[in-house]
Design a protein around this motif. Structure first.
Motif, PDB file in Angstrom:
ATOM      1  N   ALA A  99      55.046  47.013  42.656  1.00  0.00           N
ATOM      2  CA  ALA A  99      55.079  46.222  43.830  1.00  0.00           C
ATOM      3  C   ALA A  99      54.504  44.905  43.556  1.00  0.00           C
ATOM      4  O   ALA A  99      55.098  43.823  44.111  1.00  0.00           O
ATOM      5  CB  ALA A  99      54.449  46.884  45.067  1.00  0.00           C
ATOM      6  N   ALA A 100      53.250  45.069  42.999  1.00  0.00           N
ATOM      7  CA  ALA A 100      52.554  43.708  42.688  1.00  0.00           C
ATOM      8  C   ALA A 100      53.201  42.776  41.675  1.00  0.00           C
ATOM      9  O   ALA A 100      53.178  41.434  41.950  1.00  0.00           O
ATOM     10  CB  ALA A 100      51.213  44.159  41.856  1.00  0.00           C
ATOM     11  N   THR A 101      53.929  43.468  40.875  1.00  0.00           N
ATOM     12  CA  THR A 101      54.911  42.616  40.132  1.00  0.00           C
ATOM     13  C   THR A 101      56.112  41.819  40.682  1.00  0.00           C
ATOM     14  O   THR A 101      56.114  40.487  40.539  1.00  0.00           O
ATOM     15  CB  THR A 101      55.574  43.257  38.692  1.00  0.00           C
ATOM     16  OG1 THR A 101      54.520  44.233  38.105  1.00  0.00           O
ATOM     17  CG2 THR A 101      55.914  42.518  37.541  1.00  0.00           C
ATOM     18  N   GLY A 102      56.841  42.646  41.455  1.00  0.00           N
ATOM     19  CA  GLY A 102      57.764  41.837  42.070  1.00  0.00           C
ATOM     20  C   GLY A 102      57.237  41.177  43.330  1.00  0.00           C
ATOM     21  O   GLY A 102      57.779  39.880  43.373  1.00  0.00           O
ATOM     22  N   GLY A 150      47.659  49.490  30.496  1.00  0.00           N
ATOM     23  CA  GLY A 150      46.521  48.594  30.836  1.00  0.00           C
ATOM     24  C   GLY A 150      46.793  47.212  30.491  1.00  0.00           C
ATOM     25  O   GLY A 150      46.466  46.429  31.358  1.00  0.00           O
ATOM     26  N   VAL A 151      47.178  47.010  29.222  1.00  0.00           N
ATOM     27  CA  VAL A 151      47.813  45.344  29.386  1.00  0.00           C
ATOM     28  C   VAL A 151      48.744  44.999  30.325  1.00  0.00           C
ATOM     29  O   VAL A 151      48.514  44.011  30.762  1.00  0.00           O
ATOM     30  CB  VAL A 151      48.401  45.252  27.920  1.00  0.00           C
ATOM     31  CG1 VAL A 151      49.165  43.977  27.560  1.00  0.00           C
ATOM     32  CG2 VAL A 151      47.376  45.770  26.609  1.00  0.00           C
ATOM     33  N   SER A 152      49.844  45.820  30.744  1.00  0.00           N
ATOM     34  CA  SER A 152      50.586  45.437  31.543  1.00  0.00           C
ATOM     35  C   SER A 152      50.004  44.978  32.957  1.00  0.00           C
ATOM     36  O   SER A 152      50.040  44.083  33.634  1.00  0.00           O
ATOM     37  CB  SER A 152      51.857  46.156  31.791  1.00  0.00           C
ATOM     38  OG  SER A 152      51.849  46.943  32.704  1.00  0.00           O
ATOM     39  N   GLY A 153      48.933  45.969  33.028  1.00  0.00           N
ATOM     40  CA  GLY A 153      48.284  45.796  34.473  1.00  0.00           C
ATOM     41  C   GLY A 153      47.680  44.354  34.344  1.00  0.00           C
ATOM     42  O   GLY A 153      47.308  43.763  35.397  1.00  0.00           O
ATOM     43  N   LEU A 154      46.873  44.167  33.315  1.00  0.00           N
ATOM     44  CA  LEU A 154      46.189  42.622  33.212  1.00  0.00           C
ATOM     45  C   LEU A 154      47.101  41.715  33.240  1.00  0.00           C
ATOM     46  O   LEU A 154      46.930  40.810  34.195  1.00  0.00           O
ATOM     47  CB  LEU A 154      45.609  42.628  31.933  1.00  0.00           C
ATOM     48  CG  LEU A 154      44.315  43.264  31.491  1.00  0.00           C
ATOM     49  CD1 LEU A 154      43.567  43.140  30.128  1.00  0.00           C
ATOM     50  CD2 LEU A 154      43.298  42.974  32.618  1.00  0.00           C
ATOM     51  N   VAL A 155      48.175  41.879  32.736  1.00  0.00           N
ATOM     52  CA  VAL A 155      49.349  40.500  32.919  1.00  0.00           C
ATOM     53  C   VAL A 155      49.753  40.554  34.457  1.00  0.00           C
ATOM     54  O   VAL A 155      49.820  39.460  35.020  1.00  0.00           O
ATOM     55  CB  VAL A 155      50.689  40.894  32.221  1.00  0.00           C
ATOM     56  CG1 VAL A 155      51.766  40.182  32.348  1.00  0.00           C
ATOM     57  CG2 VAL A 155      50.270  40.964  30.875  1.00  0.00           C
ATOM     58  N   ILE A 156      49.821  41.944  35.101  1.00  0.00           N
ATOM     59  CA  ILE A 156      50.260  41.702  36.459  1.00  0.00           C
ATOM     60  C   ILE A 156      49.126  41.098  37.531  1.00  0.00           C
ATOM     61  O   ILE A 156      49.487  40.200  38.286  1.00  0.00           O
ATOM     62  CB  ILE A 156      50.583  43.152  37.145  1.00  0.00           C
ATOM     63  CG1 ILE A 156      51.795  43.489  36.281  1.00  0.00           C
ATOM     64  CG2 ILE A 156      50.570  43.261  38.670  1.00  0.00           C
ATOM     65  CD1 ILE A 156      52.184  45.093  36.442  1.00  0.00           C
ATOM     66  N   LEU A 157      47.677  41.297  37.165  1.00  0.00           N
ATOM     67  CA  LEU A 157      46.919  40.909  37.906  1.00  0.00           C
ATOM     68  C   LEU A 157      47.023  39.089  37.497  1.00  0.00           C
ATOM     69  O   LEU A 157      46.575  38.621  38.549  1.00  0.00           O
ATOM     70  CB  LEU A 157      45.454  41.208  37.093  1.00  0.00           C
ATOM     71  CG  LEU A 157      43.959  41.028  37.993  1.00  0.00           C
ATOM     72  CD1 LEU A 157      44.376  41.837  39.384  1.00  0.00           C
ATOM     73  CD2 LEU A 157      42.991  41.519  37.403  1.00  0.00           C
ATOM     74  N   VAL A 158      47.154  38.786  36.349  1.00  0.00           N
ATOM     75  CA  VAL A 158      47.274  37.383  36.424  1.00  0.00           C
ATOM     76  C   VAL A 158      48.422  36.727  37.191  1.00  0.00           C
ATOM     77  O   VAL A 158      48.060  35.631  37.802  1.00  0.00           O
ATOM     78  CB  VAL A 158      47.311  37.132  34.701  1.00  0.00           C
ATOM     79  CG1 VAL A 158      47.842  35.346  34.620  1.00  0.00           C
ATOM     80  CG2 VAL A 158      46.249  37.217  33.774  1.00  0.00           C
ATOM     81  N   LEU A 159      49.550  37.380  37.168  1.00  0.00           N
ATOM     82  CA  LEU A 159      50.583  36.963  38.090  1.00  0.00           C
ATOM     83  C   LEU A 159      50.123  36.869  39.341  1.00  0.00           C
ATOM     84  O   LEU A 159      50.468  35.932  40.088  1.00  0.00           O
ATOM     85  CB  LEU A 159      51.600  37.863  37.654  1.00  0.00           C
ATOM     86  CG  LEU A 159      52.751  37.748  36.581  1.00  0.00           C
ATOM     87  CD1 LEU A 159      53.877  38.932  36.639  1.00  0.00           C
ATOM     88  CD2 LEU A 159      53.483  36.461  36.619  1.00  0.00           C
ATOM     89  N   LEU A 160      49.501  37.857  39.786  1.00  0.00           N
ATOM     90  CA  LEU A 160      49.144  38.092  41.368  1.00  0.00           C
ATOM     91  C   LEU A 160      48.078  36.934  41.567  1.00  0.00           C
ATOM     92  O   LEU A 160      48.320  36.086  42.611  1.00  0.00           O
ATOM     93  CB  LEU A 160      48.553  39.008  41.557  1.00  0.00           C
ATOM     94  CG  LEU A 160      48.313  40.112  42.752  1.00  0.00           C
ATOM     95  CD1 LEU A 160      49.698  40.139  43.377  1.00  0.00           C
ATOM     96  CD2 LEU A 160      47.691  41.282  42.935  1.00  0.00           C
ATOM     97  N   ILE A 161      47.215  36.365  40.634  1.00  0.00           N
ATOM     98  CA  ILE A 161      46.383  35.415  41.021  1.00  0.00           C
ATOM     99  C   ILE A 161      47.102  34.015  40.825  1.00  0.00           C
ATOM    100  O   ILE A 161      46.961  33.271  41.865  1.00  0.00           O
ATOM    101  CB  ILE A 161      44.985  35.297  39.723  1.00  0.00           C
ATOM    102  CG1 ILE A 161      44.297  36.509  40.127  1.00  0.00           C
ATOM    103  CG2 ILE A 161      44.623  33.970  39.849  1.00  0.00           C
ATOM    104  CD1 ILE A 161      43.274  36.658  38.943  1.00  0.00           C
ATOM    105  N   VAL A 162      47.979  33.984  40.022  1.00  0.00           N
ATOM    106  CA  VAL A 162      48.810  32.524  39.888  1.00  0.00           C
ATOM    107  C   VAL A 162      49.806  32.624  41.357  1.00  0.00           C
ATOM    108  O   VAL A 162      49.702  31.595  41.818  1.00  0.00           O
ATOM    109  CB  VAL A 162      49.910  32.583  38.585  1.00  0.00           C
ATOM    110  CG1 VAL A 162      50.752  31.460  38.758  1.00  0.00           C
ATOM    111  CG2 VAL A 162      48.887  32.415  37.605  1.00  0.00           C
ATOM    112  N   GLY A 163      50.080  33.781  41.554  1.00  0.00           N
ATOM    113  CA  GLY A 163      51.225  33.740  42.931  1.00  0.00           C
ATOM    114  C   GLY A 163      50.322  33.293  43.961  1.00  0.00           C
ATOM    115  O   GLY A 163      50.546  32.440  44.743  1.00  0.00           O
ATOM    116  N   THR A 164      48.974  33.777  44.154  1.00  0.00           N
ATOM    117  CA  THR A 164      48.290  33.646  45.318  1.00  0.00           C
ATOM    118  C   THR A 164      47.938  32.058  45.422  1.00  0.00           C
ATOM    119  O   THR A 164      48.232  31.375  46.416  1.00  0.00           O
ATOM    120  CB  THR A 164      46.996  34.394  45.201  1.00  0.00           C
ATOM    121  OG1 THR A 164      47.271  35.856  44.993  1.00  0.00           O
ATOM    122  CG2 THR A 164      46.158  34.364  46.421  1.00  0.00           C
TER     123      THR A 164
END
Lengths: 423, 293
Positions: free
Chosen positions: B185-188, B265-279
């Motif tokens: 969900a977070a990635t999409g 875990g790595v993909s979790g970090l990538v998703i977190l970065v995406l989420l911050i950029v998106g926000t």
């Protein structure tokens, strides 16, 4: 001071010209590549200056606007098209952000820039009441409480569970207004949404608006309708060229609004006219109620329309009419003459006045023409597109919405009735 | 900081709780979640609208939620399983493809729907204010309902095959499902938000989205297990943050493939970065996008 609920400080908003819309990624990349190579912008047209060096290429829709609104006040915001009213409204209702300045609002703000925002055609009337209500800021429980009232006000009855796409446009608008009218925020921002529905429903809307306004709510009301403004508001704010041009009592604000914006005169000349008599008769001035044509002229239906024009004639004509024509949507509505049939025009200077009594023309914009002719044809001159006048919506309550059409004529009516059971 | 003190000053000035301050620039990291919460009824109604309106005047209605993945799975089984004979690591191809399709569909739906947030709703956004985030959040939930239907459908098939003695081993990692779903969900969501913010200016991207999603599917181990790839390609697939999620999902339910926790875990970090950029992008665009649409 404690009951100030809206405080607008040095509010400004600018739009950049030329850079808005039409941009694709490729164009921006091209522009950027050229920039880092020190080349001129490849997308500029020849002769156009480089945008990046032009700092002043922006338009200020609002510039240093300041005003306060107190609790329970009903503020009418008036101004001509493009003056910045809509921008102000959009910033107040948080649709777009200002470029500078600050607005502080105390209390819940409900804004009504359009009726029926977010209506979904596939959903039923009832579902749309909930959707629209919550979009406008109501909680579901609030809508629950007011559902009966809304349905009744909209005169929906049994259609409430029919999809909105099956509604007539009138029904949709009634439903939409009904939802909006039952909003209960502390501050209500309204754009001219009253002009909806048929005459009877409009009257109901005005009544509802008055009730809302009278209920101690703070209302900001943007309108072109001076009648409604005078009726509903206590205070007026005139916006002109992105600035506050006047802030004070509504009557004075309306007077200020009606004052012509420029003193630029229409230079009448031969190029405005056609016909045989162009070299013999020349028209110098043409004004309505003392205001020269060519400007935006706003007239309330309560004032007479007095056309004044002057010119010179090089010839004497023994039977000649000078006349004013009014056109709307390309059709000639009326022709009015400056004299009785058979009046002569002498060589020399002339000044004519023609008066159309108040409340003859319905609200709307009319194009003014001027001409002269000799009965029986042959000799004439005419100019048809010399300027525009706009008749505003009426002042008197109840008058303006009674009928629609182009002109009002005096007619005598009588109704004979016998009361008793219908046979 | 000056912002804060200014706000404080205003609050003192009015001395009241419900004060709104409208200023040129807001904080880019602030998602205004409290305000979003106060509009929860609206989110519920948006979810309802998305869900109800989608199938009005259709004969099969919500059954489409079952038909879509079913047909996709059948098609994959025929094309990739029977004709191309791609390996599924011994798992029945039908289940293999269905597991991939179900979780992929959720991601793809969220991404596609979210990426149109600003452009498809500009007529509403231009007329009334509500937290703009309400729209993508509602999308997240309405697509979740669709996922739930498909998920139950998938579980049904899984049980059928399991009791039929097929080589599937659902295991305790099934409990990880909510986490995997949240990651999807977070990635999409953040991908969609980023595209949505960019489409207000570059309409090119709207064309790219559906096409891009399709390409991304082939770069994700949906129709093939990662193990079937040559060594050197496995590294490239592992760069795709959703690849480990899909693999983990399939491992949990079918017992096939790899559950690579570090990669997850790595993909979790990538998703977190995406989420911050998106926000950040969403907040920046939200305030003035009406001027550019």
């Amino acid at each position: 001071m404690s009951n100030t609920v809206i405080k607008v400080e040095d509010l400004s908003k600018y739009y950049r010209l030329g850079l808005i819309g039409g941009a694709t990624l490729r164009e921006d990349i091209n522009r950027w590549l050229a920039k880092i190579q020190g080349k001129p912008d490849p997308l500029l047209k020849i002769g156009q200056q480089d945008q990046s060096h032009r700092k002043g290429d922006e338009i200020w829709a609002l510039k240093n606007v300041n005003f306060d609104v107190k609790e329970g006040e009903i503020l009418g915001i008036v101004g001509r098209n493009g003056a910045g009213k809509s921008t102000l409204l959009k910033i107040l209702s948080r649709i777009t952000a200002p470029s500078a300045g600050r607005i502080t609002l105390k209390g819940r703000v409900g804004s009504l820039l359009e009726v029926g925002t977010g209506f979904h055609p596939e959903l039923t009337g009832r579902e749309n009441i909930y959707l629209n209500g919550t979009i406008l800021g109501m909680r579901k429980a609030e809508v629950d409480r007011k559902l009966e009232e809304i349905v009744e006000f909209a005169e929906m009855g049994k259609f409430i569970d029919t999809p909105v796409k099956r509604y007539s446009s009138g029904m949709t608008v009634r439903l939409a207004f009904a939802v909006a009218a039952h909003l209960e925020p502390e501050i209500l921002v309204i754009d001219e949404v009253l002009a909806v529905g048929d005459a009877a429903f409009q009257k109901k809307c005005v009544g509802k608006m008055q009730a809302i306004a009278g209920g101690g709510r703070t209302v900001l009301f943007v309108t072109h309708n001076m009648g409604t403004a005078a009726e509903l508001c206590d205070r007026g704010l005139v916006i002109a060229d992105g600035r506050v041009a006047y802030d004070g009592a509504i009557e004075d604000a309306i007077r200020e609004y009606l004052r012509p914006s420029s003193t630029q005169k229409l230079e009448l000349g031969k190029q405005h006219f056609r016909g045989h008599l162009l070299d013999d008769i020349s028209i110098r001035t043409l004004s309505v109620n003392g205001i020269d044509l060519g400007q935006q002229i706003l007239i309330t239906p309560e004032s007479d329309l007095v056309f004044t024009f002057s010119g010179t004639s090089n010839i004497a004509l023994k039977d000649f009419d000078l006349l004013i024509t009014l056109h709307k949507d390309g059709a000639r509505i009326v022709t009015v003459h400056d004299s009785e049939p058979g009046t002569a025009l002498l060589e020399g200077h002339f000044t004519s006045t023609i008066t159309i009594p108040a409340r003859t023309l319905r609200p709307g914009t009319y194009t003014v023409g001027l001409g002269g002719e000799r009965p029986g044809g042959g000799q004439w001159f005419a100019g048809t597109d010399l300027g525009e006048i706009t008749i505003l919506e009426g002042w008197a309550p109840g008058y303006e919405r009674r009928s629609v059409g182009v002109i009002n004529i005096s007619a005598v009516g009588e109704r004979r009735m016998e009361s008793g059971p219908a046979r | 900081m000056s912002d804060r003190s200014a706000q404080q000053r205003q609050a003192d000035y009015f001395g009241q709780e419900h004060v709104t301050v409208i200023e040129p620039h807001g904080s880019v990291f602030d998602l205004k979640l409290r305000e979003l919460w106060s509009y929860r009824d609206l989110i519920v109604l948006f979810v309802r609208r998305d869900f109800v309106a989608q199938y009005k005047q259709t004969i099969l209605g919500p059954a489409w939620h079952l038909i879509q993945p079913l047909l996709t799975t059948v098609m994959f089984t025929i094309v990739f399983g029977k004709i191309a004979q791609l390996s599924t690591d011994g798992v029945p191809p039908f289940l293999f493809y269905m597991a991939g399709t179900v979780i992929w569909t959720y991601f793809a739906n969220v991404l596609t729907a979210t990426s149109g947030t600003f452009t498809t709703n500009s007529h509403i956004f231009g007329k009334v204010y509500f937290p703009r985030l309400a729209i993508p959040v509602a999308t997240l939930f309405s697509k979740l309902i669709a996922f739930a239907i498909q998920y139950v459908f998938f579980l049904g098939f899984l049980a059928w095959y399991f009791f039929d003695g097929a080589a599937v081993q659902p295991n305790a990692w099934v409990l990880l499902t909510p986490v995997l779903l949240l990651m999807m969900a977070a990635t999409g969501f953040s991908g969609g938000i980023i595209i949505s913010a960019m489409t207000t200016r570059y309409r090119d991207l709207t064309v790219l989205v559906s096409f891009g999603v399709q390409l991304l599917m082939y770069a994700t181990p949906i129709i093939y297990p990662v193990s079937s790839l040559p060594e050197k390609w496995q590294f490239w697939v592992s760069l795709n943050p959703i690849a480990p999620i899909v693999e983990a999902f399939r491992y949990a339910y079918l017992g096939q493939g790899t559950l690579d926790l570090p990669m997850l875990g790595v993909s979790g970090l990538v998703i977190l970065v995406l989420l911050i950029v998106g926000t950040v992008m969403f907040n920046a665009i939200e305030r003035t996008f009406m001027d550019t649409v």
